[in-house]
Structure formats: structure tokens, C-alpha cells
Design an enzyme around this catalytic site. Sequence first.
Site, PDB file in Angstrom:
ATOM      1  N   ARG A   1       2.786  -5.753   9.693  1.00 33.25           N
ATOM      2  CA  ARG A   1       1.838  -4.738  10.172  1.00 33.25           C
ATOM      3  C   ARG A   1       2.148  -4.296  11.596  1.00 33.25           C
ATOM      4  O   ARG A   1       2.002  -3.124  11.945  1.00 33.25           O
ATOM      5  CB  ARG A   1       0.410  -5.286  10.063  1.00 33.25           C
ATOM      6  CG  ARG A   1      -0.072  -5.364   8.610  1.00 33.25           C
ATOM      7  CD  ARG A   1      -1.339  -6.181   8.484  1.00 33.25           C
ATOM      8  NE  ARG A   1      -2.044  -5.929   7.239  1.00 33.25           N
ATOM      9  CZ  ARG A   1      -3.195  -6.503   6.926  1.00 33.25           C
ATOM     10  NH1 ARG A   1      -3.754  -7.370   7.774  1.00 33.25           N
ATOM     11  NH2 ARG A   1      -3.796  -6.238   5.786  1.00 33.25           N
TER      12      ARG A   1
ATOM     13  N   PHE B   1     -16.417   5.241   6.806  1.00 31.00           N
ATOM     14  CA  PHE B   1     -14.998   5.612   6.689  1.00 31.00           C
ATOM     15  C   PHE B   1     -14.428   5.314   5.307  1.00 31.00           C
ATOM     16  O   PHE B   1     -13.225   5.452   5.094  1.00 31.00           O
ATOM     17  CB  PHE B   1     -14.178   4.915   7.788  1.00 31.00           C
ATOM     18  CG  PHE B   1     -14.220   3.396   7.767  1.00 31.00           C
ATOM     19  CD1 PHE B   1     -13.445   2.666   6.879  1.00 31.00           C
ATOM     20  CD2 PHE B   1     -15.044   2.702   8.664  1.00 31.00           C
ATOM     21  CE1 PHE B   1     -13.474   1.275   6.873  1.00 31.00           C
ATOM     22  CE2 PHE B   1     -15.082   1.304   8.671  1.00 31.00           C
ATOM     23  CZ  PHE B   1     -14.292   0.597   7.766  1.00 31.00           C
TER      24      PHE B   1
ATOM     25  N   TYR C   1     -12.470  -3.410  -2.195  1.00 33.48           N
ATOM     26  CA  TYR C   1     -12.999  -3.366  -0.830  1.00 33.48           C
ATOM     27  C   TYR C   1     -14.532  -3.318  -0.851  1.00 33.48           C
ATOM     28  O   TYR C   1     -15.138  -2.523  -0.122  1.00 33.48           O
ATOM     29  CB  TYR C   1     -12.434  -2.160  -0.082  1.00 33.48           C
ATOM     30  CG  TYR C   1     -10.990  -2.334   0.366  1.00 33.48           C
ATOM     31  CD1 TYR C   1     -10.534  -3.547   0.900  1.00 33.48           C
ATOM     32  CD2 TYR C   1     -10.086  -1.274   0.290  1.00 33.48           C
ATOM     33  CE1 TYR C   1      -9.217  -3.696   1.317  1.00 33.48           C
ATOM     34  CE2 TYR C   1      -8.763  -1.426   0.719  1.00 33.48           C
ATOM     35  CZ  TYR C   1      -8.340  -2.640   1.231  1.00 33.48           C
ATOM     36  OH  TYR C   1      -7.039  -2.798   1.662  1.00 33.48           O
TER      37      TYR C   1
ATOM     38  N   GLU D   1      -9.738 -11.226  -6.474  1.00 32.93           N
ATOM     39  CA  GLU D   1      -8.798 -10.099  -6.458  1.00 32.93           C
ATOM     40  C   GLU D   1      -7.802 -10.178  -7.607  1.00 32.93           C
ATOM     41  O   GLU D   1      -7.484  -9.168  -8.238  1.00 32.93           O
ATOM     42  CB  GLU D   1      -8.059 -10.057  -5.112  1.00 32.93           C
ATOM     43  CG  GLU D   1      -8.969  -9.673  -3.946  1.00 32.93           C
ATOM     44  CD  GLU D   1      -8.327  -9.843  -2.575  1.00 32.93           C
ATOM     45  OE1 GLU D   1      -9.024  -9.613  -1.574  1.00 32.93           O
ATOM     46  OE2 GLU D   1      -7.147 -10.221  -2.493  1.00 32.93           O
TER      47      GLU D   1
ATOM     48  N   HIS E   1      -1.562  -5.426   1.817  1.00 31.08           N
ATOM     49  CA  HIS E   1      -2.803  -6.183   1.649  1.00 31.08           C
ATOM     50  C   HIS E   1      -2.420  -7.591   1.238  1.00 31.08           C
ATOM     51  O   HIS E   1      -1.491  -7.783   0.453  1.00 31.08           O
ATOM     52  CB  HIS E   1      -3.686  -5.589   0.547  1.00 31.08           C
ATOM     53  CG  HIS E   1      -4.773  -6.543   0.128  1.00 31.08           C
ATOM     54  ND1 HIS E   1      -5.963  -6.659   0.826  1.00 31.08           N
ATOM     55  CD2 HIS E   1      -4.830  -7.482  -0.854  1.00 31.08           C
ATOM     56  CE1 HIS E   1      -6.704  -7.611   0.257  1.00 31.08           C
ATOM     57  NE2 HIS E   1      -6.040  -8.119  -0.763  1.00 31.08           N
TER      58      HIS E   1
ATOM     59  N   THR F   1      -4.929  -7.363  11.083  1.00 30.72           N
ATOM     60  CA  THR F   1      -5.375  -6.153  10.381  1.00 30.72           C
ATOM     61  C   THR F   1      -5.048  -4.888  11.184  1.00 30.72           C
ATOM     62  O   THR F   1      -4.527  -3.920  10.635  1.00 30.72           O
ATOM     63  CB  THR F   1      -6.900  -6.224  10.146  1.00 30.72           C
ATOM     64  OG1 THR F   1      -7.188  -7.419   9.418  1.00 30.72           O
ATOM     65  CG2 THR F   1      -7.393  -5.020   9.363  1.00 30.72           C
TER      66      THR F   1
ATOM     67  N   ASN G   1      -1.848  -0.082   7.367  1.00 33.63           N
ATOM     68  CA  ASN G   1      -1.156  -1.321   7.736  1.00 33.63           C
ATOM     69  C   ASN G   1      -0.283  -1.894   6.627  1.00 33.63           C
ATOM     70  O   ASN G   1       0.001  -3.085   6.587  1.00 33.63           O
ATOM     71  CB  ASN G   1      -2.162  -2.350   8.263  1.00 33.63           C
ATOM     72  CG  ASN G   1      -3.305  -2.576   7.310  1.00 33.63           C
ATOM     73  OD1 ASN G   1      -3.249  -2.135   6.150  1.00 33.63           O
ATOM     74  ND2 ASN G   1      -4.337  -3.259   7.754  1.00 33.63           N
TER      75      ASN G   1
ATOM     76  N   ARG H   1      -0.436 -14.194   5.101  1.00 35.00           N
ATOM     77  CA  ARG H   1      -1.221 -13.538   6.168  1.00 35.00           C
ATOM     78  C   ARG H   1      -0.449 -13.579   7.496  1.00 35.00           C
ATOM     79  O   ARG H   1      -0.491 -12.642   8.276  1.00 35.00           O
ATOM     80  CB  ARG H   1      -2.597 -14.212   6.372  1.00 35.00           C
ATOM     81  CG  ARG H   1      -3.595 -14.092   5.250  1.00 35.00           C
ATOM     82  CD  ARG H   1      -4.347 -12.797   5.095  1.00 35.00           C
ATOM     83  NE  ARG H   1      -5.138 -12.282   6.172  1.00 35.00           N
ATOM     84  CZ  ARG H   1      -5.910 -11.187   6.023  1.00 35.00           C
ATOM     85  NH1 ARG H   1      -5.999 -10.558   4.852  1.00 35.00           N
ATOM     86  NH2 ARG H   1      -6.587 -10.718   7.032  1.00 35.00           N
TER      87      ARG H   1
ATOM     88  N   LYS I   1       0.839  -1.192   0.000  1.00 37.51           N
ATOM     89  CA  LYS I   1       0.000   0.000   0.000  1.00 37.51           C
ATOM     90  C   LYS I   1       0.888   1.261   0.000  1.00 37.51           C
ATOM     91  O   LYS I   1       2.092   1.177   0.268  1.00 37.51           O
ATOM     92  CB  LYS I   1      -0.916  -0.034   1.226  1.00 37.51           C
ATOM     93  CG  LYS I   1      -1.881  -1.249   1.263  1.00 37.51           C
ATOM     94  CD  LYS I   1      -2.798  -1.157   2.485  1.00 37.51           C
ATOM     95  CE  LYS I   1      -3.677  -2.391   2.655  1.00 37.51           C
ATOM     96  NZ  LYS I   1      -4.558  -2.282   3.853  1.00 37.51           N
TER      97      LYS I   1
HETATM   98  N1  UDP Z   1      -9.796  -0.859   7.629  1.00 38.98           N
HETATM   99  C1  UDP Z   1      -9.795   0.190   8.552  1.00 38.98           C
HETATM  100  N2  UDP Z   1     -10.707   0.169   9.576  1.00 38.98           N
HETATM  101  C2  UDP Z   1     -11.603  -0.841   9.723  1.00 38.98           C
HETATM  102  C3  UDP Z   1     -11.588  -1.907   8.809  1.00 38.98           C
HETATM  103  C4  UDP Z   1     -10.678  -1.883   7.777  1.00 38.98           C
HETATM  104  O1  UDP Z   1      -8.986   1.117   8.427  1.00 38.98           O
HETATM  105  O2  UDP Z   1     -12.398  -0.812  10.689  1.00 38.98           O
HETATM  106  C5  UDP Z   1      -8.837  -0.839   6.499  1.00 38.98           C
HETATM  107  C6  UDP Z   1      -7.482  -1.477   6.807  1.00 38.98           C
HETATM  108  O3  UDP Z   1      -6.483  -0.770   6.076  1.00 38.98           O
HETATM  109  C7  UDP Z   1      -7.662  -2.887   6.284  1.00 38.98           C
HETATM  110  C8  UDP Z   1      -8.551  -2.661   5.067  1.00 38.98           C
HETATM  111  O4  UDP Z   1      -9.403  -1.576   5.414  1.00 38.98           O
HETATM  112  O5  UDP Z   1      -6.432  -3.502   5.954  1.00 38.98           O
HETATM  113  C9  UDP Z   1      -9.380  -3.871   4.650  1.00 38.98           C
HETATM  114  O6  UDP Z   1     -10.068  -4.388   5.750  1.00 38.98           O
HETATM  115  P1  UDP Z   1     -10.189  -5.962   5.997  1.00 38.98           P
HETATM  116  O7  UDP Z   1     -11.165  -6.140   7.103  1.00 38.98           O
HETATM  117  O8  UDP Z   1     -10.464  -6.654   4.712  1.00 38.98           O
HETATM  118  O9  UDP Z   1      -8.740  -6.364   6.574  1.00 38.98           O
HETATM  119  P2  UDP Z   1      -7.479  -7.089   5.899  1.00 38.98           P
HETATM  120  O10 UDP Z   1      -7.998  -8.171   4.994  1.00 38.98           O
HETATM  121  O11 UDP Z   1      -6.707  -6.027   5.162  1.00 38.98           O
HETATM  122  O12 UDP Z   1      -6.701  -7.650   7.057  1.00 38.98           O
HETATM  123 MG    MG Z   2      -9.498  -8.205   3.578  1.00 34.09          MG
END
Ligand code: UDP
Ligand code: MG
Length: 175
Positions: A116, A64, A56, A144, A133, A105, A130, A99, A16
Site C-alpha cells: 500500500r 463515502f 464492507y 469474508e 484487501h 490502510t 490501496n 497485513r 482491488k
Molecule cells: N476506506 C477509505 N476511507 C476511510 C476508510 C476506509 O477510503 O476513511 C477504504 C479503503 O480502501 C480501505 C477500505 O475502505 O481499505 C476498508 O476500510 P478498513 O477500515 O476495513 O481498512 P482495511 O481493512 O482495508 O485496512
Molecule cells: Mg478491513
Amino acid sequence: MSKATKKHQYTLVILKPDALVKSLTGNILTRLSEARLRIIGAKVVRVSRELAEKHYAHLKDEPFFDDLYNYFSGKAYGRKYERVLAFVYEGEDAISKVRKIAGATNPLEADPITIRGAYGRINKKGIMENVIHCSDSEESAKDEIHLWFDPDEIIEAIYPTKKVIRNKCEVLEWA
Ligand code: UDP
Ligand code: MG
């Protein structure tokens, strides 16, 4: 106890814009290389609103989302950083391996030795910056990779394709 069967998988990894701002590209790719996976696709992408909304989709109706888009597109950091690096990795248990190296996350909850945990933060708008992705399941990896890459941008034929004529030339599209 019998070992769980290993699965040959593909996964989408995105560095990112904050990874680029913090000059972490080499560091993150080195960490990922410890998983012994192979890169089969790689490119620089400017993230449009449409691409972000598709990527997303599960978050696009959240209040947000505008702030998330501002972050994910790099607009928050200025024109120089309006880009991400996208990779397709291939290998045994690729999804869970990446992961695990990426971490949780929420960077405040992530193990500090994960990518992260080490480099993420929560910004003033409350968005989790973070750094990376990575796909969370085979189904989302497939969606994706279809969204981010054309078939001829990946070095191997990993999903079914079809030939179509575009500008009088035969090209491959995802079937
Ligand atoms: N995100 C955030 N706040 C939230 C949920 C998500 O800022 O409450 C952002 C964060 O950058 C995250 C991305 O949106 O990595 C995608 O969210 P997801 O739940 O898919 O998490 P990931 O798969 O990236 O762990
Ligand atoms: Mg995700």
C-alpha cells in the site's frame, strides 16, 4: 522469553481494481509469496453492490460508501476493470503476515516498502485506493471467505459444510 504460539490461519486477499489497472498482479503475488503461505482458492469476481455492502458492512452507512463502491467495484475505471482477484491463503500466522506485507490502510501513512505504501494513493474523492484487501482477524477472515467463496472453490475443507440438493444435483454449502 517464550515465543508466541503460531496459529494456523486462513485469510482472504483481494487485489482491488487499481491493482489490475496498474498491472500489479504479478508483483503483489510475488511479494505475498515471501510469506511462505499457500493459495487454496483463487478467482476473478465482478463486485455487485450487495457483495460490497456485505464485505464492507462496517462502512456501508458512511457518506463515502458510494465513492468506495465506485472504486472497489472498478466502475471508476471503466468496464475493462470492473473486477477483482480474490484469493484464500493458508498458513502459519497468515493474517498478520499478509497485513504486514500489505501495510497500513492509509497509503500516505503506510511504510513505503509495503504494497500500500508503494502503490496506493488517495483519489480526488478522498477514497484510499490501496490496491489490496486482506482480512484483519480470524473472525473476519471466516466471514469474508464464506461470503466470497463456495466450499467447492477451495481446495481443502477448511470450514464445516453441508450437502444440499440444487437443480437435482448434490452440492456443498457452508454449514
Ligand atoms: N476506506 C477509505 N476511507 C476511510 C476508510 C476506509 O477510503 O476513511 C477504504 C479503503 O480502501 C480501505 C477500505 O475502505 O481499505 C476498508 O476500510 P478498513 O477500515 O476495513 O481498512 P482495511 O481493512 O482495508 O485496512
Ligand atoms: Mg478491513
